[in-house]
Every structure is written in structure tokens, then in C-alpha cells.
Write an enzyme that holds these catalytic residues in place. Structure first.
Site, PDB file in Angstrom:
ATOM      1  N   ASN A   1       2.258   1.416   4.462  1.00 36.04           N
ATOM      2  CA  ASN A   1       2.567   0.145   5.148  1.00 36.04           C
ATOM      3  C   ASN A   1       2.261   0.215   6.648  1.00 36.04           C
ATOM      4  OD1 ASN A   1       5.468  -2.021   5.715  1.00 36.04           O
ATOM      5  ND2 ASN A   1       3.380  -2.599   5.266  1.00 36.04           N
TER       6      ASN A   1
ATOM      7  N   CYS B   1       0.870  -1.179   0.000  1.00 34.03           N
ATOM      8  CA  CYS B   1       0.000   0.000   0.000  1.00 34.03           C
ATOM      9  C   CYS B   1       0.909   1.232   0.000  1.00 34.03           C
ATOM     10  CB  CYS B   1      -0.983  -0.029   1.165  1.00 34.03           C
ATOM     11  SG  CYS B   1      -0.223   0.001   2.806  1.00 34.03           S
TER      12      CYS B   1
ATOM     13  N   CYS C   1      -1.444   0.756   7.465  1.00 32.16           N
ATOM     14  CA  CYS C   1      -2.889   0.512   7.598  1.00 32.16           C
ATOM     15  C   CYS C   1      -3.322  -0.711   6.788  1.00 32.16           C
ATOM     16  CB  CYS C   1      -3.693   1.735   7.133  1.00 32.16           C
ATOM     17  SG  CYS C   1      -3.385   3.224   8.117  1.00 32.16           S
TER      18      CYS C   1
HETATM   19  P1  4NP Z   1      -1.776   2.833   4.151  1.00 31.97           P
HETATM   20  O1  4NP Z   1      -2.384   4.193   4.710  1.00 31.97           O
HETATM   21  O2  4NP Z   1      -1.214   3.145   2.772  1.00 31.97           O
HETATM   22  O3  4NP Z   1      -2.964   1.937   4.074  1.00 31.97           O
HETATM   23  O4  4NP Z   1      -0.727   2.388   5.127  1.00 31.97           O
HETATM   24  C1  4NP Z   1      -1.652   5.376   4.776  1.00 31.97           C
HETATM   25  C2  4NP Z   1      -0.825   5.589   5.848  1.00 31.97           C
HETATM   26  C3  4NP Z   1      -0.111   6.762   5.934  1.00 31.97           C
HETATM   27  C4  4NP Z   1      -0.225   7.727   4.968  1.00 31.97           C
HETATM   28  C5  4NP Z   1      -1.066   7.513   3.878  1.00 31.97           C
HETATM   29  C6  4NP Z   1      -1.774   6.336   3.789  1.00 31.97           C
HETATM   30  N1  4NP Z   1       0.485   8.939   5.071  1.00 31.97           N
HETATM   31  O5  4NP Z   1       0.288   9.818   4.221  1.00 31.97           O
HETATM   32  O6  4NP Z   1       1.287   9.088   6.000  1.00 31.97           O
END
Ligand code: 4NP
Length: 159
Positions: free
Chosen positions: A13, A10, A15
Site C-alpha cells: 500500500n 496491493c 506503490c
Molecule cells: P506495493 O509495493 O505492494 O505496490 O506497495 C511494495 C511495497 C513494499 C514492499 C513490497 C511491495 N515491501 O516488501 O516492503
């Protein structure tokens, strides 16, 4: 067939891909399937960080402790090491196509393409939403994990 390996990717990394990793580990164990599972992010903001607290709570509510998981950024080498690389959404799939080296052997796919009726869908990023979004993520990644286990069992039977 040698032991298959699966990498979920994703953005952060913290969620979606850690929940996908946890869901597939659980489904593979239930099915008695020996596979290697990992997750990574296309971004580097959360390298060495544990999963988001809401993701940890969601996994724990299903009896799975993911507090020891740590964020890492995907690398070109991952395309040589893993059998399958699953992108959690279309943006990450696009970025992974850019990172993929010409000698990469991994099959690169959009995760929800594994789930009949959900082809082409991304797993919605729950990061900027509330706790309920993480339950939706869990539901999506669990469906996908079950489909992956089913497809790996089918591969196993034909090899
Ligand atoms: P993930 O979610 O891609 O599902 O882990 C996110 C976690 C952090 C961020 C964006 C999406 N961020 O911008 O820090």
C-alpha cells in the site's frame, strides 16, 4: 444505485494501490462520477506510512499530490464496506480470497481483468526497480481506472 465504493489492494500500500487510488479519483472527477475510493495492503509493514517517494513523484508528475495518503492493512470488514475490491496482482488476489469473510458482499476482481487485452495480468511491483517502473504502473492503473469509470457509468445507466 447508492454511491459505489472501490478499494484497491496491493502488498505494501505504498506503490501500486495508492497510484491506482489517485488515478481513479482523477478519472472519476473528470467524468463527474461520485464514488468512494480507497486503497490498502495485504501486508502490514507500511501501516501509517506515506506512499513511496517514487510513487509520490509519479503522481505529482500528473498533477496529483498523494503525500497525505497513509498505508493501511486490508481487513475482513472491507469486504462488507466496499462494492468492489480490486487486487493489483494474482498473489494479492489469492490472499484476499483467504481474508474474505463468508458474509462479504464486495465483488473481488483482478484489476487488469478490467482492461481488454490485459485479462489475467498483474500490475508489476515497481518497489525493487527504478523510477521508470512507476511510470509503467501509472500507465496500467490509469487504463484500469478509465475502464472502471466506464463500467460504473454503464451500471449507472441501467439502474
Ligand atoms: P506495493 O509495493 O505492494 O505496490 O506497495 C511494495 C511495497 C513494499 C514492499 C513490497 C511491495 N515491501 O516488501 O516492503
Amino acid at each position: 444505485m447508492s454511491q459505489p465504493s472501490v478499494l484497491f489492494v496491493c502488498l505494501g500500500n505504498i506503490c501500486r494501490s495508492p497510484l491506482a487510488e489517485a488515478a481513479l479519483r482523477a478519472e472519476a472527477e473528470k467524468a463527474g462520477l461520485a464514488i468512494i475510493v480507497d486503497s490498502a495492503g495485504t501486508g502490514d509493514w507500511h501501516v501509517d506510512c506515506p506512499p513511496d517517494a517514487r510513487a509520490q513523484r509519479q503522481a505529482l508528475s500528473h498533477g496529483i499530490d498523494i503525500s497525505h495518503y497513509r498505508g493501511r492493512q486490508v481487513t475482513a470488514q472491507d469486504f462488507r464496506r466496499f462494492t468492489y475490491v480490486y487486487a493489483l496482482d494474482a498473489d494479492n488476489l489469492r490472499n484476499l480470497r483467504r481474508i474474505r469473510p463468508s458474509d462479504g458482499t464486495a465483488e473481488l476482481r483482478l484489476l487488469m481483468d478490467m482492461v481488454p487485452g490485459r485479462e489475467g495480468n498483474g500490475v508489476t511491483d515497481p518497489y525493487y526497480g527504478d523510477e521508470a517502473g512507476f511510470a509503467v504502473t501509472w500507465d496500467d492503473v490509469t487504463r484500469a481506472a478509465r475502464a472502471i469509470v466506464g463500467s460504473l457509468q454503464a451500471v449507472d445507466r441501467t439502474s
